[in-house]
Motif scaffolding. Structure first.
Motif, PDB file in Angstrom:
ATOM      1  N   THR A 287       0.830  -1.211   0.000  1.00  0.00           N
ATOM      2  CA  THR A 287       0.000   0.000   0.000  1.00  0.00           C
ATOM      3  C   THR A 287       0.862   1.258   0.000  1.00  0.00           C
ATOM      4  O   THR A 287       1.997   1.257   0.487  1.00  0.00           O
ATOM      5  CB  THR A 287      -0.915   0.033   1.223  1.00  0.00           C
ATOM      6  N   ARG A 288       0.295   2.336  -0.522  1.00  0.00           N
ATOM      7  CA  ARG A 288       0.987   3.624  -0.526  1.00  0.00           C
ATOM      8  C   ARG A 288       1.186   4.131   0.904  1.00  0.00           C
ATOM      9  O   ARG A 288       2.211   4.741   1.224  1.00  0.00           O
ATOM     10  CB  ARG A 288       0.186   4.636  -1.347  1.00  0.00           C
ATOM     11  N   LEU A 289       0.209   3.863   1.770  1.00  0.00           N
ATOM     12  CA  LEU A 289       0.313   4.293   3.162  1.00  0.00           C
ATOM     13  C   LEU A 289       1.512   3.659   3.848  1.00  0.00           C
ATOM     14  O   LEU A 289       2.261   4.326   4.579  1.00  0.00           O
ATOM     15  CB  LEU A 289      -0.975   3.929   3.915  1.00  0.00           C
ATOM     16  N   LYS A 290       1.728   2.378   3.611  1.00  0.00           N
ATOM     17  CA  LYS A 290       2.875   1.695   4.212  1.00  0.00           C
ATOM     18  C   LYS A 290       4.180   2.234   3.644  1.00  0.00           C
ATOM     19  O   LYS A 290       5.174   2.379   4.378  1.00  0.00           O
ATOM     20  CB  LYS A 290       2.759   0.193   3.955  1.00  0.00           C
ATOM     21  N   MET A 295       8.996   5.933   4.367  1.00  0.00           N
ATOM     22  CA  MET A 295       9.648   7.214   4.072  1.00  0.00           C
ATOM     23  C   MET A 295       9.818   8.044   5.344  1.00  0.00           C
ATOM     24  O   MET A 295      10.850   8.691   5.556  1.00  0.00           O
ATOM     25  CB  MET A 295       8.835   8.003   3.047  1.00  0.00           C
ATOM     26  N   ASP A 296       8.798   8.034   6.195  1.00  0.00           N
ATOM     27  CA  ASP A 296       8.868   8.786   7.449  1.00  0.00           C
ATOM     28  C   ASP A 296      10.010   8.306   8.327  1.00  0.00           C
ATOM     29  O   ASP A 296      10.676   9.101   9.008  1.00  0.00           O
ATOM     30  CB  ASP A 296       7.544   8.660   8.221  1.00  0.00           C
ATOM     31  N   LEU A 297      10.243   7.001   8.338  1.00  0.00           N
ATOM     32  CA  LEU A 297      11.332   6.440   9.137  1.00  0.00           C
ATOM     33  C   LEU A 297      12.677   7.017   8.723  1.00  0.00           C
ATOM     34  O   LEU A 297      13.519   7.336   9.568  1.00  0.00           O
ATOM     35  CB  LEU A 297      11.348   4.918   8.997  1.00  0.00           C
ATOM     36  N   ALA A 298      12.872   7.174   7.393  1.00  0.00           N
ATOM     37  CA  ALA A 298      14.141   7.669   6.880  1.00  0.00           C
ATOM     38  C   ALA A 298      14.153   9.179   6.662  1.00  0.00           C
ATOM     39  O   ALA A 298      15.216   9.773   6.494  1.00  0.00           O
ATOM     40  CB  ALA A 298      14.485   6.957   5.567  1.00  0.00           C
ATOM     41  N   GLY A 299      12.966   9.785   6.630  1.00  0.00           N
ATOM     42  CA  GLY A 299      12.895  11.217   6.377  1.00  0.00           C
ATOM     43  C   GLY A 299      13.134  11.577   4.930  1.00  0.00           C
ATOM     44  O   GLY A 299      13.802  12.575   4.626  1.00  0.00           O
ATOM     45  N   VAL A 300      12.584  10.783   4.002  1.00  0.00           N
ATOM     46  CA  VAL A 300      12.737  11.047   2.569  1.00  0.00           C
ATOM     47  C   VAL A 300      11.351  11.155   1.944  1.00  0.00           C
ATOM     48  O   VAL A 300      10.336  10.896   2.587  1.00  0.00           O
ATOM     49  CB  VAL A 300      13.549   9.934   1.878  1.00  0.00           C
ATOM     50  N   ASP A 301      11.318  11.538   0.671  1.00  0.00           N
ATOM     51  CA  ASP A 301      10.046  11.730  -0.025  1.00  0.00           C
ATOM     52  C   ASP A 301       9.832  10.737  -1.165  1.00  0.00           C
ATOM     53  O   ASP A 301       8.903  10.880  -1.947  1.00  0.00           O
ATOM     54  CB  ASP A 301       9.965  13.158  -0.590  1.00  0.00           C
ATOM     55  N   LYS A 302      10.717   9.755  -1.266  1.00  0.00           N
ATOM     56  CA  LYS A 302      10.586   8.784  -2.355  1.00  0.00           C
ATOM     57  C   LYS A 302      10.994   7.402  -1.855  1.00  0.00           C
ATOM     58  O   LYS A 302      11.973   7.261  -1.119  1.00  0.00           O
ATOM     59  CB  LYS A 302      11.468   9.181  -3.547  1.00  0.00           C
ATOM     60  N   ALA A 303      10.221   6.394  -2.275  1.00  0.00           N
ATOM     61  CA  ALA A 303      10.526   5.014  -1.906  1.00  0.00           C
ATOM     62  C   ALA A 303      10.301   4.106  -3.100  1.00  0.00           C
ATOM     63  O   ALA A 303       9.442   4.382  -3.955  1.00  0.00           O
ATOM     64  CB  ALA A 303       9.666   4.558  -0.725  1.00  0.00           C
ATOM     65  N   TYR A 304      11.083   3.037  -3.158  1.00  0.00           N
ATOM     66  CA  TYR A 304      10.927   2.027  -4.209  1.00  0.00           C
ATOM     67  C   TYR A 304      10.625   0.682  -3.552  1.00  0.00           C
ATOM     68  O   TYR A 304      11.161   0.360  -2.489  1.00  0.00           O
ATOM     69  CB  TYR A 304      12.196   1.902  -5.050  1.00  0.00           C
ATOM     70  N   LEU A 305       9.790  -0.098  -4.201  1.00  0.00           N
ATOM     71  CA  LEU A 305       9.530  -1.479  -3.808  1.00  0.00           C
ATOM     72  C   LEU A 305       9.986  -2.375  -4.950  1.00  0.00           C
ATOM     73  O   LEU A 305       9.592  -2.178  -6.097  1.00  0.00           O
ATOM     74  CB  LEU A 305       8.047  -1.703  -3.533  1.00  0.00           C
ATOM     75  N   VAL A 306      10.822  -3.370  -4.631  1.00  0.00           N
ATOM     76  CA  VAL A 306      11.304  -4.321  -5.630  1.00  0.00           C
ATOM     77  C   VAL A 306      10.697  -5.684  -5.332  1.00  0.00           C
ATOM     78  O   VAL A 306      10.820  -6.205  -4.211  1.00  0.00           O
ATOM     79  CB  VAL A 306      12.845  -4.420  -5.622  1.00  0.00           C
ATOM     80  N   VAL A 307      10.032  -6.272  -6.332  1.00  0.00           N
ATOM     81  CA  VAL A 307       9.425  -7.597  -6.191  1.00  0.00           C
ATOM     82  C   VAL A 307      10.036  -8.514  -7.249  1.00  0.00           C
ATOM     83  O   VAL A 307       9.864  -8.281  -8.449  1.00  0.00           O
ATOM     84  CB  VAL A 307       7.895  -7.538  -6.355  1.00  0.00           C
ATOM     85  N   ASN A 308      10.746  -9.539  -6.803  1.00  0.00           N
ATOM     86  CA  ASN A 308      11.342 -10.508  -7.722  1.00  0.00           C
ATOM     87  C   ASN A 308      10.329 -11.584  -8.094  1.00  0.00           C
ATOM     88  O   ASN A 308       9.460 -11.941  -7.288  1.00  0.00           O
ATOM     89  CB  ASN A 308      12.565 -11.159  -7.085  1.00  0.00           C
ATOM     90  N   ASP A 309      10.443 -12.109  -9.302  1.00  0.00           N
ATOM     91  CA  ASP A 309       9.436 -13.055  -9.789  1.00  0.00           C
ATOM     92  C   ASP A 309       9.432 -14.374  -9.030  1.00  0.00           C
ATOM     93  O   ASP A 309       8.467 -15.123  -9.077  1.00  0.00           O
ATOM     94  CB  ASP A 309       9.624 -13.311 -11.293  1.00  0.00           C
ATOM     95  N   TYR A 310      10.526 -14.684  -8.293  1.00  0.00           N
ATOM     96  CA  TYR A 310      10.567 -15.946  -7.559  1.00  0.00           C
ATOM     97  C   TYR A 310       9.974 -15.825  -6.156  1.00  0.00           C
ATOM     98  O   TYR A 310       9.854 -16.814  -5.447  1.00  0.00           O
ATOM     99  CB  TYR A 310      12.016 -16.462  -7.449  1.00  0.00           C
ATOM    100  N   GLU A 340       7.631   2.694  -7.818  1.00  0.00           N
ATOM    101  CA  GLU A 340       8.036   3.960  -7.202  1.00  0.00           C
ATOM    102  C   GLU A 340       6.858   4.581  -6.462  1.00  0.00           C
ATOM    103  O   GLU A 340       5.726   4.595  -6.964  1.00  0.00           O
ATOM    104  CB  GLU A 340       8.542   4.922  -8.274  1.00  0.00           C
ATOM    105  N   TYR A 341       7.153   5.079  -5.272  1.00  0.00           N
ATOM    106  CA  TYR A 341       6.124   5.781  -4.466  1.00  0.00           C
ATOM    107  C   TYR A 341       6.648   7.155  -4.100  1.00  0.00           C
ATOM    108  O   TYR A 341       7.819   7.296  -3.688  1.00  0.00           O
ATOM    109  CB  TYR A 341       5.830   5.000  -3.178  1.00  0.00           C
ATOM    110  N   ARG A 342       5.818   8.156  -4.271  1.00  0.00           N
ATOM    111  CA  ARG A 342       6.146   9.526  -3.864  1.00  0.00           C
ATOM    112  C   ARG A 342       5.092  10.029  -2.897  1.00  0.00           C
ATOM    113  O   ARG A 342       3.951   9.578  -2.929  1.00  0.00           O
ATOM    114  CB  ARG A 342       6.223  10.471  -5.083  1.00  0.00           C
ATOM    115  N   ARG A 343       5.454  11.016  -2.100  1.00  0.00           N
ATOM    116  CA  ARG A 343       4.472  11.613  -1.174  1.00  0.00           C
ATOM    117  C   ARG A 343       3.404  12.359  -1.950  1.00  0.00           C
ATOM    118  O   ARG A 343       3.659  12.946  -2.986  1.00  0.00           O
ATOM    119  CB  ARG A 343       5.170  12.581  -0.232  1.00  0.00           C
TER     120      ARG A 343
END
Length: 343
Positions: A287-290, A295-310, A340-343
């Motif tokens: 989810t975008r909320l998660k 992002m709040d933990l690190a204090g940034v405005d951008k996060a990436y999620l990587v999902v491998n096919d396996y 990619e997730y942005r605020r």
């Protein structure tokens, strides 16, 4: 690996009871000292007496399966019972060495028996393994990695038994050479089956017996971290990914960025909060909320999620992630997906 080697050398030089006792406590003491220096949380607790069984500690019970596949049945019969087979061969080696009255050519003092030079370090490491697996809790690791350090010690203890096992095998083949051709042929076929089984059980597989993915760092992991890095002029983002992807990032770029002093921009170590966010994204829901909470933990405005096919249920995770991500891309024809997730 260096500490067991030092233990081996110390026991080779002075194989006394007090030396063996001190070496049996070496790894627990070193972990305690390392925890105090590095400030990584480590808990020492009383062991659960119900867990102190030969099965739980060493896997010492007979495992068998019958799926009407002669080769795979035989392969898994050997693989699942390798510790029991190892124990039988060790006992046979002890009996043969006592009858042979041999001395070890590897001994520094040149009068110790092979039983002392090889069996004693293995027994000492087994004591270290039991202490680490039953008394220590490595709180800086994720739950399913708690037993990894102890498991490596158990594997290392087995390496010192290789000369003893080699001695048993040599004597066995010497004995077989004098037997009729039918027995020699049977032993040859059995040996071939065992060797083939070890190769088969080493590789990732998905059959009626086990699902073993054998996760490792691959080319797509490097392509993924390079793509993410190329999209950003500066490291003001975090990446939620598994250990293989994070390892590729460390190999490619090193420890280049921390946020709030101790939050690495990839989720390492796995006992950290960032890796827990990754597990929440792939196990609970991407989810975008998660992502914003991460992002709040690190204090940034951008996060990436990587999902491998396996990854388990990767197709479902990928489809759900597409709904709330700011953007996404498939790497290497879908080997990995980057969201990619942005605020």
């Amino acid at each position: 690996a260096g500490i067991p080697i030092v233990i081996y050398l110390v026991l080779s030089y002075k194989p006394k009871a007090i030396t063996a006792i001190l070496c049996s406590l070496a790894l627990p003491i070193i972990f305690i000292v390392n925890s105090a220096i590095s400030r990584l949380p480590l808990t020492i607790r009383l062991p659960d007496l119900q867990s102190l069984t030969l099965d739980n500690l060493f896997g010492l019970r007979l495992f068998a399966a019958n799926h009407f596949n002669p080769f795979l049945d035989a392969a898994y019969l050997f693989g699942w019972n390798r510790i029991l087979i190892l124990l039988i061969m060790i006992v046979a080696g002890i009996i043969l060495l006592r009858r042979s009255n041999l001395h070890s050519p590897f001994s520094i003092t040149n009068f110790q028996s092979p039983l002392t030079i090889f069996l004693l370090p293995s027994l000492v490491l087994l004591v270290n393994y039991i202490l680490l697996s039953t008394i220590f809790r490595f709180d800086f690791l994720i739950g399913y990695e708690q037993g990894n350090y102890a498991a490596r010690v158990f594997e290392t203890a087995q390496f010192f038994l290789i000369p003893l096992l080699g001695f048993v095998l040599v004597r066995l083949f010497d004995l077989v050479e004098t037997k009729p051709i039918a027995i020699r042929a049977g032993v040859t076929v059995l040996t071939a089956i065992i060797l083939t089984s070890t190769v088969y059980l080493t590789y990732p597989r998905h059959d009626n017996y086990e699902i073993s993915r054998g996760f490792n760092v691959g080319a797509s992991d490097f392509d993924t971290v390079r793509y993410i890095n190329e999209q950003n002029a500066s490291i003001n983002y975090i990446v939620l990914a598994n250990q293989a992807v994070s390892s590729a990032a460390m190999k490619e770029y090193g420890f280049i960025k921390y946020f709030n002093d101790d939050v690495f921009y990839y989720p390492i170590p796995t006992g950290g909060q960032l890796y827990q966010f990754y597990l929440d994204m792939v196990n609970v829901g991407p989810t975008r909320l998660k992502a914003i909470e991460a992002m709040d933990l690190a204090g940034v405005d951008k996060a990436y999620l990587v999902v491998n096919d396996y990854w388990f249920l990767a197709d479902k995770i990928i489809e759900n992630a597409k709904r709330e991500a700011t953007s996404w891309i498939a790497i290497d024809d879908g080997t990995a997906y980057v969201f990619e997730y942005r605020r």
